[in-house]
Every structure is written in structure tokens, then in C-alpha cells.
Design a protein around this motif. Structure first.
Motif, PDB file in Angstrom:
ATOM      1  N   ASN A 190       0.852  -1.334   0.126  1.00 41.81           N
ATOM      2  CA  ASN A 190      -0.036  -0.134   0.012  1.00 41.81           C
ATOM      3  C   ASN A 190       0.868   1.329  -0.045  1.00 41.81           C
ATOM      4  O   ASN A 190       1.909   1.155  -0.168  1.00 41.81           O
ATOM      5  N   ARG A 191       0.167   2.356   0.203  1.00 40.98           N
ATOM      6  CA  ARG A 191       0.957   3.653   0.118  1.00 40.98           C
ATOM      7  C   ARG A 191       1.943   3.726   1.342  1.00 40.98           C
ATOM      8  O   ARG A 191       3.050   4.345   0.936  1.00 40.98           O
ATOM      9  N   LEU A 192       1.803   3.104   2.535  1.00 38.77           N
ATOM     10  CA  LEU A 192       2.772   3.350   3.467  1.00 38.77           C
ATOM     11  C   LEU A 192       4.062   2.410   2.825  1.00 38.77           C
ATOM     12  O   LEU A 192       5.072   3.124   3.186  1.00 38.77           O
ATOM     13  N   ALA A 193       3.802   1.303   2.460  1.00 37.05           N
ATOM     14  CA  ALA A 193       4.967   0.767   1.910  1.00 37.05           C
ATOM     15  C   ALA A 193       5.738   1.551   0.840  1.00 37.05           C
ATOM     16  O   ALA A 193       6.706   1.361   0.815  1.00 37.05           O
ATOM     17  N   PHE A 194       4.942   1.894  -0.041  1.00 39.60           N
ATOM     18  CA  PHE A 194       5.578   2.872  -1.029  1.00 39.60           C
ATOM     19  C   PHE A 194       6.406   3.835  -0.502  1.00 39.60           C
ATOM     20  O   PHE A 194       7.587   4.033  -1.144  1.00 39.60           O
TER      21      PHE A 194
END
Length: 561
Positions: A411-415
Motif C-alpha cells: 500500500n501507500r505506507l509501503a511505497f
């Protein structure tokens, strides 16, 4: 699979333990080996005609033999060669210097030089004396000097026996004692290392290290009575010192562990214990350095301190019970094992001052150590299982926090975390590929959000099944209908071209097979980012986004035609 590997290793360890045990179970068949074993304890005489009390075996009680620390005493015995044919004179002594004569010929002289570190006497020593071949009857004479008077001096277990067989018998009799002490020593070292390198709250770390330290000291103390250490080193003086120093040091880690377990580390009783142990240790060192008195003569001080510390623990335990705190069963079992250990230790201390005490100073303590060792294994094993379980749960939660629940992509956090890695990493080339799903709003309006979710899942599968198949590629869902792929590697440009071909083919095949009312189109744009070239990661992302929107416009224009 990991559990399978763990079980395989445990099985190998079990097989190795069984193989080691075979050494102490099976012997060369008696029919092929002649090893005489004849007691020679009786019929000894002093020069005046009296009979000395030479002890029959290692476990017998002392019979107060006459040992004079001032005068040399001589005792003799008539022997036949048939007694020693194929055998040696095997026995042990406690704190005696002596010479052995066959008639008037000296055959053995034992007078070790006592270094200051040994104290005034050497403790117990095991002897295997070769008796020269002779004919008929001879007189075996022993002239000995006692280093002190009392139960600490003796000849024990005199046998005419093969030396190797005599040593093997000692090893066999003490094998399980040795295994217990060795296992406790290994466990104690493991606990200290585990406690020192675990990132846990301070009290738990102190508890684990203190528990390991106490286990190591108990292992060393009980090990001195197994004779294994002597057979390896041949140094009874240092063994005496180890035994004494273990008693000196034991109260400190025991009290620290108990207070940490009961959450009383700040108690003044802990500080008093540490000061008492420190003072006793310094006093023992002074005895060693100055040689004013043998350190054994202040053993009563060590016993007194242990008794005081046991009293401290009982006081803490009673106060703990009054507080009626909620504790799990593991805590109660550990307290029980701790109590058994110190109860058996107290028995050994009391037995030490009683007449007729056994030579094995740690006989009762070894029983307590066995109980303590078993409970400790269960306690620490369950603790580590719970710790690993919590760690695993934490890892799972951390991974779930970085996974998109709908598509399974990152997700965005991982990105964002990946962005930090790229910006802070060493120089390296990567390709950023920005994706956007066309007509998602139209699908939601006509067919509902459930169909819109299916469209997003299909887009994610297309990206994962094409770009995601290349090593060094990460795929993310960064927004509602927005995706990003980051490709790395030495041939990243070629891999991007291949991935793009696969991606276009996948979309065509999807539209052909599924025949959606609103065809699936996923325009994408790419940009090359290389750390240290002047283009920031944000600039590369904007470039990829601009190219993606240009592709999006191109698709719309083609459809309008």
C-alpha cells in the motif's frame, strides 16, 4: 517447513545424546577382558599393633581414623602377589601426604606443592599406584602426614583393580551427576547471552541474566562433587577454590533474580545482599593473597550469608503473598522450584555441620537443582514461545499495515518507505512506472462499487502478473485507481520493455476473454531515476505521472475516433 527442519535437528540431537549414553552403558564383554577388583581395606596395622579405620567405599561414613597433623604415622599390611596380579592399588585420599613402600622399596611418593591459591590443603585426590611384580608375600607400608586433623583426612576405597577400570567406574557412577551439571551450565550460559542481547524491558533482562548467572554457579558447585573435573584437570586445589567461591557468590544472583521476579529490585534487601557478598568475596581474596588462614575456615561466614539471604527471600515472598497480585502458573511453578532448590541447599549446609556427614557436599542440592532445571526449562521455553508468538503477531500486524486489503499489493505506507530507501541508498538506477485505471467512475456509476472493486482487482492482477514477475520489482497500490511499479536491476530498461509487452498483451487478452461492457484500459508512464544524478525522486515521479496522463489522453482520443 521451518518447523520440520527444527524437528529434524531435535531428532539429530536426541540420536547424538543416545550415542553418547552408549559409552556409559556398554563395556567390552567380560569374557575377553580380565579386570580384577579386590578390596584391600582390611588387615592394616599401625606399628603399635592397633588397626586403622580405612574406609570401605566412597559413600561410607567416616569412622574417625587416627590422623595426626603433627607426627608421621605408619601403617602396614601383608599382601600376596595374587592380589595384585593384573591390578593396581587404587584409592583416593583427602589432605594427606604419604609414601608407599613394598618392603623397604619406595614405590609411590605423594607430596604435592600447595600454591597459595590452594589454601592449606588440597582436598581429595584419586590415586592409581602400580605395584611392582614380586613373588610370595610382601609388606605394603604407608607412611603419611595429615595436613589437618578430623574428618577432612582419610584413605578411601582401597582396591586392587585395573587403573582404567577404576577410572571408568568413577565416570559411570558420576555420569548422570555430570550430565545434570553440564546441562545446567550450558543452560545458564544460554540464558545470560539471551538476556544480554534481548531488547526487552530492563526488569525482565535483569531477571534472565541473574537466573543464568545463578544456574552457572550452581552447575559449577555441583560439578565439583562428580570427580569428572578432577579426572580432566588433576587439580583438586582449584576445585576446592571453585566450590568455595561458588558459595561466596551464589547469594547475589539468587537474590537479584528473586527480587526481579517479584518486582522488588529496588528493595534495600537486595543492596544489603550485594554488600554482604562483596565483603565476603574480598575477605576470601585476602585469605588467598595473605595466606593468613585457609579460606575454608571462613566457610561458616558464607553459610551464614546464604541463610540471611534465604530469610530475606522468605520475607519478600510473604509480603508478595499479602499483596495478592495476579500471577500466571509459570510464576508459581518457578517460585516452587526456587523454594525446593534453596530448601535442599539448606539441608546440605546443616548436614555439613553434623557428625557422620557424607563427603558429597552437594548431594541434596543436586536433587533441588534437578527439579529447578526441569522447571526452568519449561519456564524459559514457554516464555520464549510467548515472546516469539508476540513477535510474530507484531510482524504480521506490521506486514498487514503495509498491504492493501483489496488487491494484496503493497500500500501507500509501503511505497513511502520504499521511497526513503531509494533516496537514502547508494547510487543505482531504477524505473518508476505510474498506472491509472481508466473509466473507474463510469463503472461505479453504472454497475456499482462492487463491480468497481472487481475492476481494481483485475488491474492489480494485470500489473502483478506482468511487471511483478521480474526480480527486483515492487508493485504498489498508491491510491483508489492509481498503481506504481518500481523496477531495479542491471538490465532494468530491457526488463521494462519486456514487462510492457506482457502487460499490453495481458490487457488485450482480458478484454477478449471477459468482454466487459466497459473495456479495461490502464495507461502507464515511466521515468528513470538514478540517485546522485541531479533529478530528485519527486521529479521522476512527476515525470512518470505526466507521461501516464499523456497516454491516458491518447487512449481516450483513439476511442473517440
Amino acid at each position: 517447513m521451518n518447523k520440520t527442519f527444527a524437528y529434524i535437528n531435535l531428532a539429530i540431537v536426541a540420536i547424538a545424546a543416545v550415542l553418547l549414553g552408549l559409552l556409559f552403558v556398554f563395556s567390552i564383554p567380560d569374557g575377553n577382558v580380565y579386570s580384577p577388583n579386590r578390596p584391600v581395606n582390611d588387615e592394616w596395622k599401625y606399628n603399635g599393633g592397633a588397626s586403622p579405620n580405612v574406609r570401605q567405599d566412597e559413600d561410607a561414613d567416616p569412622e574417625n581414623p587416627v590422623f595426626d597433623p603433627v607426627n608421621t604415622i605408619s601403617m602396614y599390611k601383608n599382601i600376596e602377589w595374587s592380589t595384585f596380579n593384573g591390578a593396581d592399588l587404587c584409592f583416593s585420599t583427602c589432605n594427606l601426604n604419604f609414601k608407599i613402600y613394598l618392603d623397604n622399596a619406595l614405590i609411590y611418593d605423594f607430596k604435592p606443592k600447595l600454591l597459595p591459591i590452594y589454601g592449606d590443603y588440597y582436598g581429595e585426590y584419586i590415586h592409581v599406584v602400580n605395584v611392582p611384580e614380586f613373588e610370595g608375600s610382601r609388606t605394603l607400608t604407608i607412611e603419611y602426614d595429615s595436613l589437618l586433623k578430623g574428618k577432612w583426612t582419610s584413605f578411601r576405597g582401597m582396591h586392587a583393580e585395573g587403573g582404567a577400570s577404576f577410572i571408568k567406574g568413577i565416570l559411570h557412577r558420576n555420569f548422570w551427576k555430570f550430565i545434570l551439571s553440564f546441562s545446567a551450565l550450558f543452560l545458564g550460559i544460554s540464558l545470560v547471552v539471551f538476556g544480554a542481547f534481548q531488547n526487552r524491558r530492563t526488569t525482565k533482562m535483569v531477571e534472565t541474566i541473574a537466573l543464568g548467572t545463578m544456574t552457572i554457579i550452581l552447575a559449577l558447585y555441583t560439578h565439583t562433587g562428580t570427580h569428572i573435573m578432577f579426572l580432566v584437570t588433576g587439580n583438586p586445589g582449584v576445585i576446592r577454590l571453585i566450590e568455595h567461591m561458588c558459595l561466596v557468590l551464589l547469594p547475589a544472583p539468587a537474590m537479584i533474580f528473586f527480587s526481579a521476579m517479584t518486582e522488588n529490585l529496588n528493595s534495600h534487601l537486595v543492596k544489603i545482599t550485594v554488600w554482604l557478598v562483596t565483603g565476603n568475596f574480598i575477605l576470601s581474596l585476602l585469605c588467598l593473597i595473605t595466606n593468613v588462614t585457609d579460606f575454608h575456615n571462613i566457610l561458616v561466614l558464607s553459610h551464614t550469608i546464604i541463610a540471611i539471604v534465604i530469610g530475606f527471600m522468605v520475607f519478600m515472598f510473604v509480603r508478595e503473598m499479602k499483596l495478592d497480585k495476579e500471577r500466571d502458573n509459570r510464576y508459581r511453578y518457578m517460585l516452587f522450584a526456587f523454594g525446593v532448590l534453596f530448601a535442599t541447599g539448606t539441608i546440605d549446609m546443616i548436614r555439613y555441620y553434623l557428625p557422620g556427614w557424607q563427603e558429597d557436599n552437594a548431594a541434596a542440592t543436586r536433587i533441588g537443582l534437578t527439579v529447578f532445571f526441569i522447571v526452568l526449562l519449561i519456564y524459559e521455553t514457554t516464555s520464549m514461545i510467548e515472546t516469539n508468538k508476540r513477535s510474530l503477531e507484531s510482524d504480521i500486524q506490521a506486514r498487514l499495515a503495509r498491504v492493501d486489503g483489496l488487491t494484496g499489493l503493497s500500500n501507500r505506507l509501503a511505497f513511502n518507505e520504499c521511497e526513503d530507501v531509494l533516496q537514502n541508498g547508494e547510487s543505482g538506477k531504477c524505473i518508476l512506472v505510474q498506472f491509472d485505471v481508466n473509466d473507474l467512475k463510469k463503472v461505479n456509476d453504472r454497475h456499482g462499487h462492487l463491480e468497481g472493486d472487481r475492476r481494481i482487482i483485475a488491474a492489480a492482477e494485470a500489473i502483478k502478473s506482468t511487471f511483478g514477475t521480474f526480480a527486483g520489482t515492487w508493485c504498489f497500490r498508491t491510491g483508489g485507481d492509481e498503481f506504481m511499479a518500481i523496477m531495479t536491476g542491471p538490465d532494468v530498461e530491457k526488463e521494462y520493455e519486456k514487462a510492457l509487452e506482457l502487460f499490453d498483451a495481458y490487457i488485450d487478452e482480458y478484454n477478449t476473454n471477459e468482454k466487459p461492457e466497459i473495456p479495461l484500459f490502464i495507461p502507464c508512464g515511466m521515468a528513470v531515476y538514478e540517485n546522485g544524478t541531479g533529478m530528485s525522486l519527486a521529479m521522476a515521479e512527476r515525470l512518470a505521472d505526466d507521461r501516464m496522463y499523456a497516454k491516458k489522453t491518447e487512449i481516450k482520443e483513439n476511442l473517440a475516433e
